[in-house]
Design an enzyme around this catalytic site. Sequence first.
Site, PDB file in Angstrom:
ATOM      1  N   ASP A 205      -5.030   4.757   0.525  1.00  0.00           N
ATOM      2  CA  ASP A 205      -5.281   4.198  -1.104  1.00  0.00           C
ATOM      3  C   ASP A 205      -5.536   5.415  -1.673  1.00  0.00           C
ATOM      4  OD1 ASP A 205      -5.491   2.430  -3.036  1.00  0.00           O
ATOM      5  OD2 ASP A 205      -6.568   0.887  -1.770  1.00  0.00           O
ATOM      6  N   ASP A 292      -1.370  -3.382  -7.854  1.00  0.00           N
ATOM      7  CA  ASP A 292      -1.517  -4.650  -7.033  1.00  0.00           C
ATOM      8  C   ASP A 292      -0.684  -5.902  -7.521  1.00  0.00           C
ATOM      9  OD1 ASP A 292      -3.012  -2.666  -5.759  1.00  0.00           O
ATOM     10  OD2 ASP A 292      -4.818  -4.150  -5.277  1.00  0.00           O
TER      11      ASP A 292
HETATM   12  C1  GLA Z   1      -6.164  -0.994  -3.669  1.00  0.00           C
HETATM   13  C2  GLA Z   1      -4.836  -1.109  -3.162  1.00  0.00           C
HETATM   14  C3  GLA Z   1      -4.824  -2.612  -2.269  1.00  0.00           C
HETATM   15  C4  GLA Z   1      -5.934  -2.816  -1.401  1.00  0.00           C
HETATM   16  C5  GLA Z   1      -7.109  -2.599  -1.930  1.00  0.00           C
HETATM   17  C6  GLA Z   1      -8.329  -2.692  -1.104  1.00  0.00           C
HETATM   18  O1  GLA Z   1      -6.099  -1.948  -4.845  1.00  0.00           O
HETATM   19  O2  GLA Z   1      -3.750  -1.065  -3.963  1.00  0.00           O
HETATM   20  O3  GLA Z   1      -3.614  -3.071  -1.470  1.00  0.00           O
HETATM   21  O4  GLA Z   1      -5.949  -2.108  -0.616  1.00  0.00           O
HETATM   22  O5  GLA Z   1      -7.219  -1.408  -2.744  1.00  0.00           O
HETATM   23  O6  GLA Z   1      -9.577  -2.203  -1.816  1.00  0.00           O
END
Ligand code: GLA
Length: 654
Positions: A205, A292
């Site tokens: 990430d 996301d």
């Molecule tokens: C980000 C990523 C997600 C997930 C979260 C975890 O938002 O894009 O896919 O891994 O972090 O905190």
Amino acid sequence: MPHYRSRHRPLRHAVVLPAVLAAALAIPSLPASSLPGPDPLAASGRWEGHASGAARTPPMGWNSWNAFRTEVDEAKVLGAAEVLVDSGLAGLGYRYVNIDDGWWLKRRQSDGRLQIRTSIFPSAATGGAAGTSFKPFTDQLHAMGLKAGLYTDIGRNACSQAYDLQSPNLPQGTTAEREVGLDGHVEQDVALYFREWGFDYLKIDACGLADFVPGSILVQEQGYRALAPLIDRSAITRTDIGAVRSRYEAVAAALAAARPDNDYVLSICAWGMANVRAWGKQVGNLWRTSSDIVPSWTSMLHNFDSAAKRPLYAGPGHWNDPDILHIGHGEFDADHLVQARSHFTLWAMINAPLLVSYDLRNGPASLLGVLGNQALIRVNQDPAGHQAVVTYDSDDAQILVKTLGDGRRKAVALFNRSAAPVSIVLQARHLKLADDAPVLLQDLWSNRTLTFSGEQPFTLAPHETLVFAATGKRILEHGVYLSEIPGALNVAVDGTRQPELDPSIHRMIDPWSGSRSPGARAQYAGWGGAQADATPYGQTLQVGGQAFDAGIGVLANSRIQVRNDAAHARLAATVGVDDSSASGSGAVRFYVYGDGKLLAASAPVRLGSKATQISADLRGSRIVELVVRDAQAGATQPVVATWGDVRLLGAGLR
Ligand code: GLA
């Protein structure tokens, strides 16, 4: 959950040069090549596409995030693993079982070693000098015939440390102990995860480079060490693209060293930021193309769009990642099977990773049926790795066509994006099939077949997607259009002068900030990148009034590589400056190379010139390169260059 910031938020005739003459031909050095250092447009004769890692086909499996967020634990993960095996999904390819954010306790200060939260992963309490270890856990997954994945961050801190502050599973301790991300520990952590703990997959990430802003409330209240952001989610011009990329490159190098057997997957999770949609393919096996996903239709559209127009940037070993599946939740739960099937079909067609992310232990059988559609899995996992190309495009409905193998078979999806029924006429030509011969369609959900000639109307229910395997007489009986085989192409240089934001992606109401902003803005760079069957700005390919259904659209000062695996004998195209080009003055030249040697070149062509033929003898050439250069300096805007009907002919299609 507090929000410190929106999360995501004229040569008329062909010129064919004999090799000797070609070698002697002087190629003018103009803008892209006038930069110091090696000429990026020089044909290398060597495949520059990504070859590291174990992702010849898109990764499949399960991820904990959409199911449990940080409230992940060993029983939940192993429970998912058991269902994968017992239901037969593992046998269909769902092999990676990936722990997302939430697993860590702290970074031990005596030696920098990461410690696992054993209250949720009890088998990690191995004791001894190491403190904790995931080895018993990964051993268990491996014994089940599965692979194991883990999550980390490229900065010092992870996303949960900014966005899940109520979580019981945040890293604990001093500021330094809570720095669980890779920053300053790349080799150490990668060796720990891959050599000692036995993981096979790492999702990395990027909140650590974006959210721990000096002076911010987050940093002050939580006592984090601040980092001047390298990623500014609201401004690509304030994002240090090179610094972000080189951090991921350092991890890629560490991974290759830790796993010399090449059995690893590197997943870049920079949410479409930092121009990753352009360079991710050089560094990782998959890269997120957007923010996301949330379980709503509109979010699914947004994420789909962020990857669907990027087929030339993906191929075996490197995949666009529109995020894990949200099947099982919200508008994709068992009460919304039409939507769940659409979501799955679309991800399968664009070669997205198929990572399930709901609580499999408690899921309905109907959803397992969706995920277990073998015909669609075969489409997604087709070894040739050609991502579907959008061959009919509108905001209401789209037609996507994916070449399977060498081109004799296709998969076609008719996608109703809208909430109303829609009529779609599928034409044989959408599939690059002749309209004077029967086309056989086999429905990949119902198995029913139908045959048509020319065109066939369909009515789709709201949000419905129909998907078929299709065979018929190819328009190109003895060859293949390059836009049919995007997985065999590598965009080495795309000609963009600076990253531009892509306005073509569905602009959802941001799930995190809602309408508390002036509006949904374009967020991801990549506009102007190379396109299949369209110009870089999404227009019909057209030169001197001649339109092309097939072709590759690029900007001038670009270089595209083609693997001539099937030993085609000839490349032919009709080329010129595209009628949509904003730059009226610039002249460009088109060049074709084979294994680094010049095979053919056009004379300078300019806007308004009639399209010109170019043809190259490819016999013996394994790597073909298509180069367009400005033929005179000073075009204020990039010239749009069209390789109309560019195709490989002869031999091939074995
Ligand atoms: C980000 C990523 C997600 C997930 C979260 C975890 O938002 O894009 O896919 O891994 O972090 O905190």
